[in-house]
Design a protein around this motif. Sequence first.
Motif, PDB file in Angstrom:
ATOM      1  N   GLY A  81      -8.277  -6.579   5.445  1.00 46.64           N
ATOM      2  CA  GLY A  81      -8.968  -5.768   4.813  1.00 46.64           C
ATOM      3  C   GLY A  81     -10.343  -4.462   5.398  1.00 46.64           C
ATOM      4  N   PHE A  82      -9.865  -4.123   6.633  1.00 42.68           N
ATOM      5  CA  PHE A  82     -10.346  -3.687   7.643  1.00 42.68           C
ATOM      6  C   PHE A  82      -9.664  -2.051   7.555  1.00 42.68           C
ATOM      7  N   CYS A  83     -10.445  -1.245   6.689  1.00 44.38           N
ATOM      8  CA  CYS A  83      -9.918   0.046   6.579  1.00 44.38           C
ATOM      9  C   CYS A  83     -10.629   1.050   6.939  1.00 44.38           C
ATOM     10  N   PHE A 134       1.082  -1.159   0.339  1.00 43.75           N
ATOM     11  CA  PHE A 134      -0.678   0.220  -0.428  1.00 43.75           C
ATOM     12  C   PHE A 134       0.690   1.512   0.015  1.00 43.75           C
ATOM     13  N   THR A 135       1.847   1.170   0.903  1.00 40.16           N
ATOM     14  CA  THR A 135       2.606   2.636   1.337  1.00 40.16           C
ATOM     15  C   THR A 135       3.720   3.102  -0.596  1.00 40.16           C
ATOM     16  N   GLY A 136       4.423   1.817  -0.574  1.00 40.09           N
ATOM     17  CA  GLY A 136       5.570   1.493  -2.138  1.00 40.09           C
ATOM     18  C   GLY A 136       4.233   2.072  -3.406  1.00 40.09           C
ATOM     19  N   HIS A 192       1.288   0.027  13.133  1.00 40.15           N
ATOM     20  CA  HIS A 192       0.308  -0.637  14.344  1.00 40.15           C
ATOM     21  C   HIS A 192      -1.123  -1.651  13.351  1.00 40.15           C
ATOM     22  N   GLY A 193      -0.918  -3.101  12.862  1.00 40.49           N
ATOM     23  CA  GLY A 193      -2.020  -3.567  12.072  1.00 40.49           C
ATOM     24  C   GLY A 193      -2.865  -2.757  11.312  1.00 40.49           C
ATOM     25  N   ASN A 194      -2.608  -1.490  10.488  1.00 43.46           N
ATOM     26  CA  ASN A 194      -3.931  -0.847  10.380  1.00 43.46           C
ATOM     27  C   ASN A 194      -3.392   0.612   9.422  1.00 43.46           C
ATOM     28  N   GLY A 195      -3.119  -0.646   8.302  1.00 40.04           N
ATOM     29  CA  GLY A 195      -1.881  -0.021   6.992  1.00 40.04           C
ATOM     30  C   GLY A 195      -2.978   0.146   5.782  1.00 40.04           C
ATOM     31  N   VAL A 196      -4.318  -0.004   6.301  1.00 37.92           N
ATOM     32  CA  VAL A 196      -4.782  -0.468   4.938  1.00 37.92           C
ATOM     33  C   VAL A 196      -4.945   1.099   4.457  1.00 37.92           C
ATOM     34  N   GLY A 197      -5.962   1.967   5.302  1.00 39.12           N
ATOM     35  CA  GLY A 197      -6.120   3.455   5.144  1.00 39.12           C
ATOM     36  C   GLY A 197      -5.052   4.391   5.550  1.00 39.12           C
ATOM     37  N   LEU A 200      10.463  -1.339  -6.906  1.00 39.74           N
ATOM     38  CA  LEU A 200      10.874  -2.480  -6.890  1.00 39.74           C
ATOM     39  C   LEU A 200      10.438  -3.076  -6.289  1.00 39.74           C
ATOM     40  N   ASP A 201       9.957  -4.051  -6.464  1.00 39.49           N
ATOM     41  CA  ASP A 201       9.454  -5.758  -4.735  1.00 39.49           C
ATOM     42  C   ASP A 201      10.911  -6.760  -4.691  1.00 39.49           C
ATOM     43  N   ALA A 202      10.609  -6.945  -3.617  1.00 42.63           N
ATOM     44  CA  ALA A 202      12.018  -8.181  -3.394  1.00 42.63           C
ATOM     45  C   ALA A 202      11.111  -9.413  -4.149  1.00 42.63           C
ATOM     46  N   GLU A 203      10.148  -9.865  -3.879  1.00 47.68           N
ATOM     47  CA  GLU A 203       9.213 -10.580  -4.015  1.00 47.68           C
ATOM     48  C   GLU A 203       8.528 -10.136  -5.481  1.00 47.68           C
ATOM     49  N   ALA A 206       2.208  -7.527   3.590  1.00 50.78           N
ATOM     50  CA  ALA A 206       1.108  -7.466   4.398  1.00 50.78           C
ATOM     51  C   ALA A 206       0.135  -6.747   3.200  1.00 50.78           C
ATOM     52  N   THR A 207       0.214  -6.150   2.273  1.00 53.12           N
ATOM     53  CA  THR A 207      -0.632  -5.950   1.756  1.00 53.12           C
ATOM     54  C   THR A 207      -1.449  -6.526   1.177  1.00 53.12           C
ATOM     55  N   GLY A 208      -0.722  -7.507   0.631  1.00 53.78           N
ATOM     56  CA  GLY A 208      -2.151  -8.856  -0.740  1.00 53.78           C
ATOM     57  C   GLY A 208      -1.965  -9.826   1.016  1.00 53.78           C
TER      58      GLY A 208
HETATM   59  C1  LIG Z   1      -2.088 -10.872   8.617  1.00 52.53           C
HETATM   60  C2  LIG Z   1      -2.973  -9.645   8.547  1.00 52.53           C
HETATM   61  C3  LIG Z   1      -4.020  -8.898   8.913  1.00 52.53           C
HETATM   62  C4  LIG Z   1      -3.931  -7.737   8.894  1.00 52.53           C
HETATM   63  N1  LIG Z   1      -5.256  -7.364   8.652  1.00 52.53           N
HETATM   64  C5  LIG Z   1      -5.057  -5.139   8.102  1.00 52.53           C
HETATM   65  C6  LIG Z   1      -6.531  -5.166   8.047  1.00 52.53           C
HETATM   66  O1  LIG Z   1      -7.807  -5.973   8.944  1.00 52.53           O
HETATM   67  N2  LIG Z   1      -6.762  -3.182   8.597  1.00 52.53           N
HETATM   68  C7  LIG Z   1      -5.317  -2.897   7.855  1.00 52.53           C
HETATM   69  O2  LIG Z   1      -5.442  -1.797   8.011  1.00 52.53           O
HETATM   70  N3  LIG Z   1      -4.084  -3.598   8.556  1.00 52.53           N
HETATM   71  C8  LIG Z   1      -4.064  -4.455   8.302  1.00 52.53           C
HETATM   72  N4  LIG Z   1      -2.929  -5.554   8.581  1.00 52.53           N
HETATM   73  C9  LIG Z   1      -1.721  -4.024   8.764  1.00 52.53           C
HETATM   74  C10 LIG Z   1      -1.629  -3.752   6.691  1.00 52.53           C
HETATM   75  O3  LIG Z   1      -1.792  -5.288   5.854  1.00 52.53           O
HETATM   76  C11 LIG Z   1      -0.277  -3.579   6.651  1.00 52.53           C
HETATM   77  O4  LIG Z   1       0.296  -2.992   7.439  1.00 52.53           O
HETATM   78  C12 LIG Z   1       0.019  -2.775   5.226  1.00 52.53           C
HETATM   79  O5  LIG Z   1      -0.135  -3.883   4.373  1.00 52.53           O
HETATM   80  C13 LIG Z   1       1.431  -2.235   4.984  1.00 52.53           C
HETATM   81  O6  LIG Z   1       1.853  -1.569   3.734  1.00 52.53           O
HETATM   82  P1  LIG Z   1       3.622  -1.931   3.259  1.00 52.53           P
HETATM   83  O7  LIG Z   1       3.224  -0.808   1.727  1.00 52.53           O
HETATM   84  O8  LIG Z   1       3.930  -0.231   4.037  1.00 52.53           O
HETATM   85  O9  LIG Z   1       3.970  -2.656   3.553  1.00 52.53           O
HETATM   86  P2  LIG Z   1       3.588  -4.141   3.223  1.00 52.53           P
HETATM   87  O10 LIG Z   1       2.618  -4.690   2.490  1.00 52.53           O
HETATM   88  O11 LIG Z   1       4.447  -5.437   3.806  1.00 52.53           O
HETATM   89  O12 LIG Z   1       4.973  -4.771   2.285  1.00 52.53           O
HETATM   90  C14 LIG Z   1       6.312  -3.937   1.990  1.00 52.53           C
HETATM   91  C15 LIG Z   1       7.352  -5.233   0.823  1.00 52.53           C
HETATM   92  O13 LIG Z   1       8.507  -4.601   0.458  1.00 52.53           O
HETATM   93  C16 LIG Z   1       9.038  -5.907   0.203  1.00 52.53           C
HETATM   94  N5  LIG Z   1       9.956  -5.536   0.438  1.00 52.53           N
HETATM   95  C17 LIG Z   1      11.001  -5.372   1.152  1.00 52.53           C
HETATM   96  N6  LIG Z   1      12.428  -5.821   1.835  1.00 52.53           N
HETATM   97  C18 LIG Z   1      12.369  -5.257   0.156  1.00 52.53           C
HETATM   98  C19 LIG Z   1      14.272  -5.347  -0.780  1.00 52.53           C
HETATM   99  N7  LIG Z   1      15.363  -4.860   0.477  1.00 52.53           N
HETATM  100  N8  LIG Z   1      14.353  -4.841  -1.526  1.00 52.53           N
HETATM  101  C20 LIG Z   1      12.224  -4.679  -2.264  1.00 52.53           C
HETATM  102  N9  LIG Z   1      11.409  -5.252  -1.990  1.00 52.53           N
HETATM  103  C21 LIG Z   1      11.323  -5.270  -0.602  1.00 52.53           C
HETATM  104  C22 LIG Z   1       8.424  -6.856   0.516  1.00 52.53           C
HETATM  105  O14 LIG Z   1       8.498  -7.494  -0.042  1.00 52.53           O
HETATM  106  C23 LIG Z   1       6.838  -6.581   0.401  1.00 52.53           C
HETATM  107  O15 LIG Z   1       6.025  -6.292  -0.195  1.00 52.53           O
HETATM  108  C24 LIG Z   1      -2.549  -6.597   8.779  1.00 52.53           C
HETATM  109  C25 LIG Z   1      -1.534  -7.509   8.443  1.00 52.53           C
HETATM  110  C26 LIG Z   1      -1.271  -8.576   8.823  1.00 52.53           C
HETATM  111  C27 LIG Z   1       0.047  -9.316   8.430  1.00 52.53           C
END
Ligand SMILES: Cc1cc2nc3c(=O)[nH]c(=O)nc-3n(C[C@H](O)[C@H](O)[C@H](O)COP(=O)(O)OP(=O)(O)OC[C@H]3O[C@@H](n4cnc5c(N)ncnc54)[C@H](O)[C@@H]3O)c2cc1C
Length: 442
Positions: free
Chosen positions: A81-83, A47-49, A382-387, A66-69, A75-77
């Motif tokens: 899904g609580f926004c 979500f952030t990127g 803190h577990g609320n990253g959708v929004g 870029l993504d490592a995977e 966590a995004t995928g």
């Molecule tokens: C089981 C679970 C349930 C959740 N439920 C909720 C919910 O209901 N509502 C809510 O708001 N939030 C929820 N969250 C939290 C929310 O999903 C996260 O806060 C949010 O997805 C974070 O997004 P992000 O883009 O910052 O990081 P992520 O989605 O974690 O993405 C980080 C990405 O960085 C990539 N990466 C890492 N290192 C490197 C590198 N060196 N080079 C290239 N790529 C790299 C990884 O492969 C990954 O794809 C939940 C999380 C989990 C795990």
Amino acid sequence: MKRIFEDIAYTGAPVQNCFWNVTAPSREFQTLGADQSCDVAIVGAGFTGISAAYHLAKNGVSVILLDAETPLFGATGRNGGFCCLGGSKASDAGLDRLFGKNERLLFRQAEKEAVGLVRGLLETNAIDADTHSSGETQLAHRPKDSAEMAETKATILQNYGVEATYHPKEELMQLGLGGPFFGALTTPLGFALNPRKYATGLLEAAIENGVKVYAHSPVIKIERNPRGYDLRTPVSTLRAEKIIIATNGYSSEDLPDWMRSRFMPVQSSIILTRPLKEDELNAQGWTSDQMAYDTRKLLHYFRLLPDRRFLFGMRGGLFATQGERKMIEREIRANFNAMFPAWSGVEIEHEWYGLLCLNRSKTPYVGAIPDMPGAFAGFGYHGNGVGMGSYAGALLADLARGLVPERPYPQAMRTVPKRFPLGPYRRHLMRPLYQWMAWQDR
Ligand SMILES: Cc1cc2nc3c(=O)[nH]c(=O)nc-3n(C[C@H](O)[C@H](O)[C@H](O)COP(=O)(O)OP(=O)(O)OC[C@H]3O[C@@H](n4cnc5c(N)ncnc54)[C@H](O)[C@@H]3O)c2cc1C
């Protein structure tokens, strides 16, 4: 990449049986094979990127993500899904003490705008993400929590300017919220969605605006050059004037070194039933479309999906070892059965888990990386990253363009979080905290 969880946490094993994968399969992306350059390089396609990439590209900035995977691997995928409101574990009193009441209210405003931002992104880009739920409903797991809801209602009005609705215990069955609950409070902000459909839609919109995306391209080294940064992957180099680190719970201790001990990855776990029949829903008395969670500190979150599968989530293990995994698998079923006994025999068809991220400050960090001009980071929702992750991405896009964000950008999000003690062993700090929380929840 120095990471603190067991290796399996960074593989596809935890999401092998994730339901969202079935609903929105990912398309193929190439690896960054040859050296390239761009204005802004983003590390991490969640979500952030993705949000940062989208907002930058919309303003004519050339972006490589870029993504490592694969995109959405983190966590995004795989989230619930609580926004919803959230993004912080800081209390009002804590925020007031550190930043003052006005800044606390600005942070609460940011939480609210984060939900609005996602709603707007879905609408603008015509993304169908299976949304449902009118706000969020908190369910009291003890009579005293129900009694305290009157006070919470007043706080919600002050913080977010909306009237929450209190539902006494006697009304819950009628509302389709049947379970061992003593009252409920519905805040009319937020909605539920299929996180993979939302993130995929936003990623496609970013690509349409010119963002280039590469998968299986882990950044393994960040080096300064006279005009910006060289991001090294195992096979090539990406040169960019500015960089954004958007790796949240999947961050490394050394990308960049500044991240070391500054984030606490913790696991959350989800189970999903098969679609429930009407008589099964009625037997439990849970027929509501509301996204809900209980009043426990170690909370459970749950919702009935539009196809009538029931999603149930809670904290995961502190370690990704097999033993701890088995323990959580048992615990999540026991908790689910205790709360929804009529469904205790129902097949659990999907189960998965992943890493979210806490900060020592208890609030997200969105801002510049000190001593690295042109480098920015956003993490710790803190577990609320959708929004909040989507919102952080929009703020990071402004910062990378050298703008002062017009949306609320509170001090609580601008303050650099201190490092956790114990370095790579910091997960051990969570054990007594979880025990204390469980004790508080009795
Ligand atoms: C089981 C679970 C349930 C959740 N439920 C909720 C919910 O209901 N509502 C809510 O708001 N939030 C929820 N969250 C939290 C929310 O999903 C996260 O806060 C949010 O997805 C974070 O997004 P992000 O883009 O910052 O990081 P992520 O989605 O974690 O993405 C980080 C990405 O960085 C990539 N990466 C890492 N290192 C490197 C590198 N060196 N080079 C290239 N790529 C790299 C990884 O492969 C990954 O794809 C939940 C999380 C989990 C795990």
